[in-house]
Design an enzyme around this catalytic site. Structure first.
Site, mmCIF file in Angstrom:
data_model
loop_
_atom_site.group_PDB
_atom_site.id
_atom_site.type_symbol
_atom_site.label_atom_id
_atom_site.label_comp_id
_atom_site.label_asym_id
_atom_site.label_seq_id
_atom_site.Cartn_x
_atom_site.Cartn_y
_atom_site.Cartn_z
ATOM 1 N N ASP A 1 -55.282 -2.486 44.381
ATOM 2 C CA ASP A 1 -54.526 -1.157 44.888
ATOM 3 C C ASP A 1 -53.359 -1.409 46.145
ATOM 4 O O ASP A 1 -52.834 -0.621 46.169
ATOM 5 C CB ASP A 1 -55.564 -0.167 45.436
ATOM 6 C CG ASP A 1 -56.200 -0.974 46.848
ATOM 7 O OD1 ASP A 1 -56.782 -1.963 46.672
ATOM 8 O OD2 ASP A 1 -56.102 -0.352 48.145
ATOM 9 N N THR B 1 -58.250 -6.670 53.149
ATOM 10 C CA THR B 1 -56.933 -6.894 52.959
ATOM 11 C C THR B 1 -56.411 -6.125 54.259
ATOM 12 O O THR B 1 -57.501 -5.674 55.282
ATOM 13 C CB THR B 1 -56.607 -5.883 52.101
ATOM 14 O OG1 THR B 1 -54.870 -5.824 51.749
ATOM 15 C CG2 THR B 1 -56.736 -4.224 52.027
#
Length: 325
Positions: A216, A185
């Site tokens: 998350d 990410t």
């Protein structure tokens, strides 16, 4: 896979170091204070094009909030990046679903989860923050809101990602791969000329995840958290592990207690290691920045890198601060 060239066969170089100001002599304290006057941008992994974009905005006097949004948008539009935005790998059912969040220096935040057919989820997250009384919108509601705000629907499943997915369907085996494309990410922190800090995080999540899975990255306090009086932190790796420890929030609170960014990142990683006996099977990594512009990082396994822009220069910093045991 090209952006994993930073994993070197000869070892690890480039430390993420920080120190407590009280240990310095007065001349060095003065030097640290001078550093505060320069904009700083830092991002997970070797996303130097993203930090260069953010840095260019900061150098022109732009806000930290604008810088983090425009910075991560570079990777959202990068079709070669199969873990962020357009071109992201789909879930097990062939859906590309995107998650993103953004935080401003005043503590406001916006987030979108399970968003389809929109190239830049971070910009939708900013609209949620600025145009609604909410923090998070999900699924069809997030898409409807995006369209109402003028975003255009787009097919973000590229031929390359679709081909890889169909190949995966032949075996349907899933195992997280440390430091490789199926759980990466981009999280970014920026500090502008005024010393204000903003952050953003955006991802397409785990490759071939279960339909509906959210990690998350869009969760305030997990993938991203900041307090403009203290600093900020972003996480990457196995999202489930980061969520269970509320890692980014933990790091900021540890910095509030006096720990350096480096020390705080290490403590957050060690919390995960302590409570998860299978920690050797996945990566968790954090990057943090305090109000002095000091940057620290820590991870479970070697190979994690972060990109930094400072004083007109963008660099790739391969962290040698890791557990890996």
């Amino acid at each position: 896979m090209q952006r994993r060239k930073f994993i070197k066969n000869t070892g690890i170089a480039g430390a993420a170091l920080s120190a407590t100001p009280s240990l310095f002599s007065k001349p060095i304290i003065k030097e640290l204070n001078m550093i505060q006057k320069y904009p700083v941008a830092v991002a997970t992994w070797n996303f130097q094009n993203a930090t260069k974009m953010a840095g260019s905005i900061l150098e022109k006097g732009g806000s930290a909030l604008d810088a983090v949004e425009k910075g991560v948008m570079v990777e959202e539009a990068n079709l070669k990046n199969t873990t962020v935005g357009d071109g992201g790998a789909p879930d097990r059912d062939g859906n590309v679903t995107l998650d993103a969040c953004i935080m401003s220096p005043d503590g406001n935040a916006g987030s979108v989860v399970y968003l389809k057919e929109i190239q830049h989820p971070v910009s939708v997250a900013r609209k949620v923050m600025e145009e609604t009384p909410h923090v998070m919108l999900a699924g069809e509601g997030a898409l409807q809101f995006a369209i109402q705000q003028g975003f255009q629907k787009k097919n973000i499943l590229t031929k390359e990602s679709e081909k890889a997915w169909k190949e995966w369907l032949k075996h349907k085996e899933y195992k997280p791969i440390i430091n490789i494309e199926n759980h990466d990410t981009i999280g970014m922190l920026c500090m502008d000329k005024n010393g204000d800090i903003a952050g953003a995080c955006t991802t397409s999540g785990l490759s071939y995840k279960m339909n509906g899975r959210v990690g998350d990255s869009p969760i305030i306090g997990a993938g991203l958290f900041l307090d403009n009086e203290i600093g900020g932190a972003v996480g990457t790796g196995m999202g489930e592990a980061i969520m269970k420890s509320v890692g980014s929030f933990l790091i900021v609170e540890l910095m509030r207690q006096g720990k350096s960014p480096q020390e705080a990142c290490k403590e957050a990683v060690m919390r995960t290691v302590k409570h998860n006996p299978k920690y050797k099977d996945f990566q968790v990594a954090y990057v943090a920045m305090n109000k002095q512009g000091e940057i620290g990082s820590y991870c479970i396994h070697k190979g994690f890198s972060y990109a930094k822009f400072h004083m007109g220069e963008s660099t790739d910093n391969l962290s040698d601060s890791y557990l890996d045991s």
